[in-house]
Design a protein around this motif. Structure first.
Motif, PDB file in Angstrom:
ATOM      1  N   TYR A   1       0.815  -1.210   0.000  1.00 51.21           N
ATOM      2  CA  TYR A   1       0.000   0.000   0.000  1.00 51.21           C
ATOM      3  C   TYR A   1       0.853   1.266   0.000  1.00 51.21           C
ATOM      4  CZ  TYR A   1      -4.123  -2.863   1.048  1.00 51.21           C
ATOM      5  OH  TYR A   1      -5.141  -3.784   0.987  1.00 51.21           O
ATOM      6  N   THR A   2       1.898   1.279   0.791  1.00 51.34           N
ATOM      7  CA  THR A   2       2.739   2.463   0.924  1.00 51.34           C
ATOM      8  C   THR A   2       4.112   2.181   0.331  1.00 51.34           C
ATOM      9  OG1 THR A   2       1.588   3.163   2.912  1.00 51.34           O
ATOM     10  CG2 THR A   2       3.774   4.097   2.534  1.00 51.34           C
ATOM     11  N   PHE A   3       4.514   2.992  -0.658  1.00 55.15           N
ATOM     12  CA  PHE A   3       5.767   2.784  -1.379  1.00 55.15           C
ATOM     13  C   PHE A   3       6.755   3.908  -1.074  1.00 55.15           C
ATOM     14  CE2 PHE A   3       2.866   0.051  -3.575  1.00 55.15           C
ATOM     15  CZ  PHE A   3       3.646  -0.981  -4.082  1.00 55.15           C
ATOM     16  N   THR A   4       8.008   3.530  -0.884  1.00 55.94           N
ATOM     17  CA  THR A   4       9.088   4.470  -0.596  1.00 55.94           C
ATOM     18  C   THR A   4      10.172   4.333  -1.653  1.00 55.94           C
ATOM     19  OG1 THR A   4       8.674   4.369   1.781  1.00 55.94           O
ATOM     20  CG2 THR A   4      10.838   5.163   1.087  1.00 55.94           C
ATOM     21  N   ASP A   5      10.529   5.423  -2.286  1.00 61.15           N
ATOM     22  CA  ASP A   5      11.583   5.407  -3.296  1.00 61.15           C
ATOM     23  C   ASP A   5      12.914   5.081  -2.625  1.00 61.15           C
ATOM     24  OD1 ASP A   5      12.102   6.687  -6.321  1.00 61.15           O
ATOM     25  OD2 ASP A   5      13.821   6.793  -4.972  1.00 61.15           O
TER      26      ASP A   5
ATOM     27  N   ILE B   1      21.501  -4.921  -7.567  1.00 57.61           N
ATOM     28  CA  ILE B   1      22.706  -4.095  -7.535  1.00 57.61           C
ATOM     29  C   ILE B   1      23.550  -4.332  -8.780  1.00 57.61           C
ATOM     30  CG2 ILE B   1      24.853  -3.581  -6.301  1.00 57.61           C
ATOM     31  CD1 ILE B   1      23.412  -4.435  -3.714  1.00 57.61           C
ATOM     32  N   HIS B   2      23.806  -5.593  -9.098  1.00 55.55           N
ATOM     33  CA  HIS B   2      24.593  -5.956 -10.274  1.00 55.55           C
ATOM     34  C   HIS B   2      23.641  -6.313 -11.414  1.00 55.55           C
ATOM     35  CE1 HIS B   2      27.119  -6.749  -6.729  1.00 55.55           C
ATOM     36  NE2 HIS B   2      28.097  -6.257  -7.487  1.00 55.55           N
ATOM     37  N   TRP B   3      23.784  -5.607 -12.521  1.00 54.92           N
ATOM     38  CA  TRP B   3      22.871  -5.756 -13.659  1.00 54.92           C
ATOM     39  C   TRP B   3      23.651  -5.986 -14.952  1.00 54.92           C
ATOM     40  CZ3 TRP B   3      17.481  -5.301 -13.256  1.00 54.92           C
ATOM     41  CH2 TRP B   3      16.998  -4.822 -12.024  1.00 54.92           C
ATOM     42  N   THR B   4      23.145  -6.909 -15.775  1.00 53.44           N
ATOM     43  CA  THR B   4      23.607  -6.951 -17.156  1.00 53.44           C
ATOM     44  C   THR B   4      22.762  -5.955 -17.950  1.00 53.44           C
ATOM     45  OG1 THR B   4      22.099  -8.781 -17.691  1.00 53.44           O
ATOM     46  CG2 THR B   4      24.359  -9.353 -17.027  1.00 53.44           C
ATOM     47  N   HIS B   5      23.270  -5.557 -19.092  1.00 53.85           N
ATOM     48  CA  HIS B   5      22.597  -4.518 -19.863  1.00 53.85           C
ATOM     49  C   HIS B   5      22.784  -4.754 -21.355  1.00 53.85           C
ATOM     50  CE1 HIS B   5      23.092  -0.673 -22.160  1.00 53.85           C
ATOM     51  NE2 HIS B   5      21.870  -0.498 -21.688  1.00 53.85           N
ATOM     52  N   ALA B   6      21.707  -4.600 -22.108  1.00 53.92           N
ATOM     53  CA  ALA B   6      21.780  -4.664 -23.568  1.00 53.92           C
ATOM     54  C   ALA B   6      20.785  -3.675 -24.148  1.00 53.92           C
ATOM     55  CB  ALA B   6      21.465  -6.072 -24.076  1.00 53.92           C
ATOM     56  N   ASP B   7      21.201  -2.998 -25.195  1.00 54.30           N
ATOM     57  CA  ASP B   7      20.309  -2.096 -25.932  1.00 54.30           C
ATOM     58  C   ASP B   7      20.045  -2.766 -27.275  1.00 54.30           C
ATOM     59  OD1 ASP B   7      18.839   0.297 -25.963  1.00 54.30           O
ATOM     60  OD2 ASP B   7      20.304   1.223 -27.278  1.00 54.30           O
ATOM     61  N   PHE B   8      18.847  -3.320 -27.430  1.00 57.37           N
ATOM     62  CA  PHE B   8      18.545  -4.234 -28.532  1.00 57.37           C
ATOM     63  C   PHE B   8      17.714  -3.550 -29.603  1.00 57.37           C
ATOM     64  CE2 PHE B   8      15.926  -7.600 -30.466  1.00 57.37           C
ATOM     65  CZ  PHE B   8      16.927  -8.462 -30.896  1.00 57.37           C
TER      66      PHE B   8
ATOM     67  N   HIS C   1      21.199  -1.403   1.895  1.00 58.74           N
ATOM     68  CA  HIS C   1      22.102  -0.915   0.848  1.00 58.74           C
ATOM     69  C   HIS C   1      21.827   0.539   0.490  1.00 58.74           C
ATOM     70  CE1 HIS C   1      24.718  -1.127  -2.664  1.00 58.74           C
ATOM     71  NE2 HIS C   1      23.735  -0.615  -3.387  1.00 58.74           N
ATOM     72  N   TRP C   2      20.549   0.907   0.432  1.00 58.27           N
ATOM     73  CA  TRP C   2      20.177   2.252   0.005  1.00 58.27           C
ATOM     74  C   TRP C   2      19.860   3.179   1.182  1.00 58.27           C
ATOM     75  CZ3 TRP C   2      20.570   3.792  -4.983  1.00 58.27           C
ATOM     76  CH2 TRP C   2      20.698   2.805  -5.958  1.00 58.27           C
TER      77      TRP C   2
END
Length: 380
Positions: free
Chosen positions: A90-94, A171-178, A372-373
């Motif tokens: 219900y309640t979201f925090t950035d 935290i660790h992400w792979t990335h591709a621009d397809f 972490h944040w």
């Protein structure tokens, strides 16, 4: 100390100056000839890292352990994506105190990302897909024209790439621009590739990516294809889900059926099928959302431990824009929950999110994100 040592090996002053100048040129050349660093510098956010590959952790993922919620959204102001968490749905925090986590200028060909969607696969990974598009690219100095190609022929946006990212720990992400058009020239001269979403297909045993493709500045439809295991490309030629026109589809498996919500005429509509990518029967007589203004980007998530589902959507016709919510237990009747901060759904440190999606977290994952944040998590 170095200069003192140079006096010994190079007693001539002129020779020492030439040597030092050479070292400076060498370091300058080396710095600019190295591959770009795939880390926080790529995204502009110190909290995440872009890596070449990730390995599945040595733990079994179980849906029974899910206990919290993760929201991804974007904003027009910076063409970047954000993350928010909730312990109760219900309640979201950035998590970054209202600042973007995924910086579009470092992730997309057009230097902007939109329409983020996040889901979880049976491997426990987070699958994040976004539109590669900066609608203010000319104003931001990224191009000389309003759009990459003529508006008269290709219409609004006319972008053709999808941003695909995968992570196990957020935290660790792979990335591709397809680039969809380059990978599949048999699709022809497409106007755009928009609003990608993902869902696991238990028959194909792959993550299915479905998104909008438009032709001739008018013919928009929903297409699907299967991604590779690393989530860096689409492996199959996109095919149209023929029974459904429109844009911004969202598919959720409920029991033995697939519930699809989609957009046509800036309104939310509903379709159902017993198959994941065919057989949908749209009901275009009953608008699902209760709004009097334009809406888009439907997304469904379940309240954990219940039979209640929440339909979230972007009320982009409102000023300021906001997210709207409706609840259902049978997908025939919907209860209006109004907008963020106008009913039971709340935000604590951000406003006016756009085109979002919600997935789930375990309690351990939520605790890890909060630590972490440095998130001050609040509930209703």
């Amino acid at each position: 100390m170095v200069q003192a040592h140079l006096h010994t090996i190079l007693p001539n002053r002129f020779a020492r100056h030439i040597f030092i100048l050479g070292i400076m040129v060498f370091h300058y050349t080396l710095a600019f000839s190295q591959p770009s660093v795939t880390g926080p510098q790529t995204t502009g956010t110190p909290g995440i890292q872009i890596v070449q590959e990730i390995k599945q952790p040595n733990r079994k993922f179980s849906e029974k352990d899910l206990a919290a919620y993760l929201l991804v959204y974007f904003k027009d102001q910076d063409q970047s994506a954000y993350l928010a968490v909730s312990a109760d749905g219900y309640t979201f925090t950035d998590i970054n105190n209202g600042k973007p986590v995924f910086i579009g200028s470092g992730l997309a060909e057009q230097k902007g990302v939109r329409d983020p969607h996040i889901s979880r696969g049976p491997d426990g990974a987070f699958y994040l897909a976004m539109t590669d598009l900066h609608i203010f690219g000319k104003r931001a100095g990224y191009r000389d024209t309003e759009w990459e190609r003529p508006h008269e022929k290709y219409g609004w946006g006319n972008n053709r790439a999808l941003v695909l990212m995968k992570s196990y720990d957020l935290i660790h992400w792979t990335h591709a621009d397809f680039r969809v058009d380059k990978a599949f020239p048999e699709l022809g001269d497409i106007d755009c590739a928009w609003a990608p979403e993902t869902i696991y297909d238990p028959t194909a045993k792959k993550m299915m990516v479905y998104f909008t493709i438009r032709y001739n500045n008018k013919d928009a439809g929903i297409y699907y294809a299967y991604a590779n295991a690393n989530f860096t490309k689409l492996e199959t030629v996109p095919k149209r889900i023929n029974e459904v026109g429109g844009i911004d589809a969202d598919i959720t498996k409920v029991g033995n059926e697939y519930q699809m919500f989609f957009v046509a005429g800036a309104k939310i509509w509903h379709a159902v099928s017993d198959k994941i990518n065919t057989g949908y029967q749209p009901d275009k007589e009953h608008r699902i959302d209760p709004e009097q203004v334009s809406t888009e980007a439907p997304n469904v998530f379940k309240r954990i431990g219940t039979n209640t589902y929440v339909l979230m959507y972007d009320v982009y016709g409102a000023r300021p824009s906001n997210m709207g919510f409706s609840e259902t237990t049978n997908f025939n009747h919907f209860k209006d929950l109004k907008h963020f901060n106008d009913g039971v759904m709340k935000t604590t440190n951000f406003t006016s999110p756009k085109h979002g999606a919600v997935t789930y977290l375990t309690k351990k994952e939520l605790d890890a994100i909060v630590a972490h944040w440095h998130v001050e998590l609040k509930n209703n």
